[in-house]
Motif scaffolding. Structure first.
Motif, PDB file in Angstrom:
ATOM      1  N   GLU A  56      21.044   0.226   4.638  1.00  0.00           N
ATOM      2  CA  GLU A  56      19.916  -0.600   5.081  1.00  0.00           C
ATOM      3  C   GLU A  56      18.867   0.245   5.803  1.00  0.00           C
ATOM      4  OE1 GLU A  56      21.542  -3.696   7.439  1.00  0.00           O
ATOM      5  OE2 GLU A  56      22.532  -4.712   5.765  1.00  0.00           O
ATOM      6  N   TYR A  57      19.319   1.187   6.597  1.00  0.00           N
ATOM      7  CA  TYR A  57      18.385   2.044   7.324  1.00  0.00           C
ATOM      8  C   TYR A  57      17.577   2.920   6.368  1.00  0.00           C
ATOM      9  CZ  TYR A  57      16.638   5.676  10.456  1.00  0.00           C
ATOM     10  OH  TYR A  57      15.828   6.549  11.123  1.00  0.00           O
ATOM     11  N   GLN A  58      18.255   3.460   5.358  1.00  0.00           N
ATOM     12  CA  GLN A  58      17.554   4.277   4.369  1.00  0.00           C
ATOM     13  C   GLN A  58      16.513   3.452   3.613  1.00  0.00           C
ATOM     14  OE1 GLN A  58      17.679   7.499   4.044  1.00  0.00           O
ATOM     15  NE2 GLN A  58      19.331   7.803   5.518  1.00  0.00           N
ATOM     16  N   ASN A  59      16.879   2.228   3.243  1.00  0.00           N
ATOM     17  CA  ASN A  59      15.916   1.353   2.561  1.00  0.00           C
ATOM     18  C   ASN A  59      14.742   1.023   3.476  1.00  0.00           C
ATOM     19  OD1 ASN A  59      17.474   1.267   0.220  1.00  0.00           O
ATOM     20  ND2 ASN A  59      18.611  -0.533   0.884  1.00  0.00           N
ATOM     21  N   ARG A  66       6.518   3.801   2.188  1.00  0.00           N
ATOM     22  CA  ARG A  66       5.633   3.237   1.163  1.00  0.00           C
ATOM     23  C   ARG A  66       4.466   2.480   1.793  1.00  0.00           C
ATOM     24  NH1 ARG A  66      10.518   1.861  -1.589  1.00  0.00           N
ATOM     25  NH2 ARG A  66      10.343  -0.260  -0.776  1.00  0.00           N
ATOM     26  N   ASP A  67       4.773   1.695   2.817  1.00  0.00           N
ATOM     27  CA  ASP A  67       3.707   0.947   3.494  1.00  0.00           C
ATOM     28  C   ASP A  67       2.698   1.898   4.142  1.00  0.00           C
ATOM     29  OD1 ASP A  67       4.991  -1.344   2.728  1.00  0.00           O
ATOM     30  OD2 ASP A  67       5.946  -1.717   4.668  1.00  0.00           O
ATOM     31  N   GLU A  73      -3.892   5.070   1.626  1.00  0.00           N
ATOM     32  CA  GLU A  73      -4.694   5.048   0.404  1.00  0.00           C
ATOM     33  C   GLU A  73      -5.827   4.029   0.509  1.00  0.00           C
ATOM     34  OE1 GLU A  73      -1.969   4.288  -2.708  1.00  0.00           O
ATOM     35  OE2 GLU A  73      -1.069   6.298  -2.676  1.00  0.00           O
ATOM     36  N   ILE A  74      -5.535   2.867   1.091  1.00  0.00           N
ATOM     37  CA  ILE A  74      -6.576   1.846   1.245  1.00  0.00           C
ATOM     38  C   ILE A  74      -7.672   2.339   2.175  1.00  0.00           C
ATOM     39  CG2 ILE A  74      -7.042  -0.461   2.147  1.00  0.00           C
ATOM     40  CD1 ILE A  74      -4.265  -1.277   1.166  1.00  0.00           C
ATOM     41  N   ALA A  75      -7.274   2.963   3.295  1.00  0.00           N
ATOM     42  CA  ALA A  75      -8.263   3.461   4.257  1.00  0.00           C
ATOM     43  C   ALA A  75      -9.134   4.540   3.631  1.00  0.00           C
ATOM     44  CB  ALA A  75      -7.558   3.997   5.500  1.00  0.00           C
ATOM     45  N   VAL A  76      -8.510   5.491   2.924  1.00  0.00           N
ATOM     46  CA  VAL A  76      -9.274   6.566   2.271  1.00  0.00           C
ATOM     47  C   VAL A  76     -10.198   5.996   1.208  1.00  0.00           C
ATOM     48  CG1 VAL A  76      -9.071   8.606   0.802  1.00  0.00           C
ATOM     49  CG2 VAL A  76      -7.565   8.346   2.774  1.00  0.00           C
ATOM     50  N   SER A  77      -9.681   5.027   0.441  1.00  0.00           N
ATOM     51  CA  SER A  77     -10.487   4.423  -0.610  1.00  0.00           C
ATOM     52  C   SER A  77     -11.715   3.732  -0.035  1.00  0.00           C
ATOM     53  CB  SER A  77      -9.642   3.423  -1.402  1.00  0.00           C
ATOM     54  OG  SER A  77     -10.414   2.757  -2.372  1.00  0.00           O
ATOM     55  N   ASN A  78     -11.531   3.025   1.075  1.00  0.00           N
ATOM     56  CA  ASN A  78     -12.678   2.334   1.695  1.00  0.00           C
ATOM     57  C   ASN A  78     -13.728   3.330   2.183  1.00  0.00           C
ATOM     58  OD1 ASN A  78     -11.504  -0.158   1.245  1.00  0.00           O
ATOM     59  ND2 ASN A  78     -10.526  -0.249   3.248  1.00  0.00           N
ATOM     60  N   ILE A  79     -13.270   4.433   2.766  1.00  0.00           N
ATOM     61  CA  ILE A  79     -14.212   5.440   3.253  1.00  0.00           C
ATOM     62  C   ILE A  79     -14.966   6.080   2.085  1.00  0.00           C
ATOM     63  CG2 ILE A  79     -14.410   7.676   4.401  1.00  0.00           C
ATOM     64  CD1 ILE A  79     -12.035   6.845   6.149  1.00  0.00           C
ATOM     65  N   LEU A  80     -14.235   6.447   1.033  1.00  0.00           N
ATOM     66  CA  LEU A  80     -14.871   7.090  -0.111  1.00  0.00           C
ATOM     67  C   LEU A  80     -15.843   6.146  -0.806  1.00  0.00           C
ATOM     68  CD1 LEU A  80     -11.828   9.025  -1.634  1.00  0.00           C
ATOM     69  CD2 LEU A  80     -13.717   9.950  -0.279  1.00  0.00           C
ATOM     70  N   GLU A  81     -15.459   4.875  -0.887  1.00  0.00           N
ATOM     71  CA  GLU A  81     -16.341   3.903  -1.531  1.00  0.00           C
ATOM     72  C   GLU A  81     -17.659   3.771  -0.765  1.00  0.00           C
ATOM     73  OE1 GLU A  81     -16.041  -0.646  -3.366  1.00  0.00           O
ATOM     74  OE2 GLU A  81     -14.345   0.284  -2.309  1.00  0.00           O
ATOM     75  N   SER A  82     -17.580   3.849   0.565  1.00  0.00           N
ATOM     76  CA  SER A  82     -18.801   3.749   1.367  1.00  0.00           C
ATOM     77  C   SER A  82     -19.680   4.994   1.236  1.00  0.00           C
ATOM     78  CB  SER A  82     -18.438   3.517   2.838  1.00  0.00           C
ATOM     79  OG  SER A  82     -17.750   4.634   3.372  1.00  0.00           O
TER      80      SER A  82
END
Length: 205
Positions: A56-59, A66-67, A73-82
């Motif tokens: 359970e700890y490994q999962n 992953r989170d 990725e979302i933060a970088v994408s938003n910056i690059l898009e701007s």
């Protein structure tokens, strides 16, 4: 003086004592075996619990990683898009020969940084039109193409990995109507001429 029970044989006392000792040893041995078996069962249960907790700890660690990557990725994408409008301005300035001196150094540095962060520019003249990557703003016909082709890039597209941030704005040229159908009668006429020649040759023979 203690009298022995009638019928008792000499040595019966020692035999009885041995029987009692043997029974006591068996009782102790049997109890020890049960306790050992119980201890083994408990150890097995605790081991199973530890293994489940470890899994359970490994999962949990994998989910957290992953989170964390998703948020990054979302933060970088938003910056690059701007920053895309800024890159558009740099591109237009470069087309007019205005990217010089210190401005050129700054623009080159910015383009290098966004490229390292994964932003990729796409869209070239002469490549096949792909509606998943291109947005057609102009349309024409041309005898110089054999398929729908991007003949002019009005605005480059950008993507991060396989995700399209902005499609490329393009002018598209299609094959000239009738260029492929006009060859069919010519082929049929040539085939008819060939059949006629064969027929004439057969008649002469």
């Amino acid at each position: 003086m203690t009298e022995k029970p009638q019928g008792a044989e000499p040595g019966d006392d020692s035999t009885a004592e041995e029987a009692v000792l043997k029974a006591a040893e068996e009782a102790v041995s049997g109890g020890a075996s049960e306790e050992l078996a119980a201890a083994k069962r408990e150890v097995a249960e605790r081991t199973g619990d530890l293994q489940r907790l470890q899994a359970e700890y490994q999962n949990y660690r994998k989910r957290v990683e992953r989170d964390r990557m998703t948020v990054r990725e979302i933060a970088v994408s938003n910056i690059l898009e701007s920053l895309i409008p800024v890159l558009d301005d740099i591109g237009r300035a470069r087309e007019h020969g205005e990217v010089t001196g210190g401005f050129k150094s700054v623009s080159d540095s910015l383009e290098t940084v966004v490229a390292k962060l994964g932003l990729q520019q796409f869209g070239k003249e002469g490549e096949p039109f792909d509606p998943t990557m291109h947005e057609a703003l102009m349309h024409s016909y041309s005898s110089d193409v054999t398929e729908d082709t991007c003949v002019q890039i009005l605005q480059p597209g950008y993507r991060i990995g396989e995700r399209i941030i902005r499609p490329a704005m393009v002018a598209v040229a299609e094959p000239q109507p009738g260029t492929q159908t006009t060859s069919a009668p010519d082929d049929a006429e040539q085939a008819a001429d060939g059949d006629a020649d064969k027929a004439d040759g057969g008649a002469e023979s």
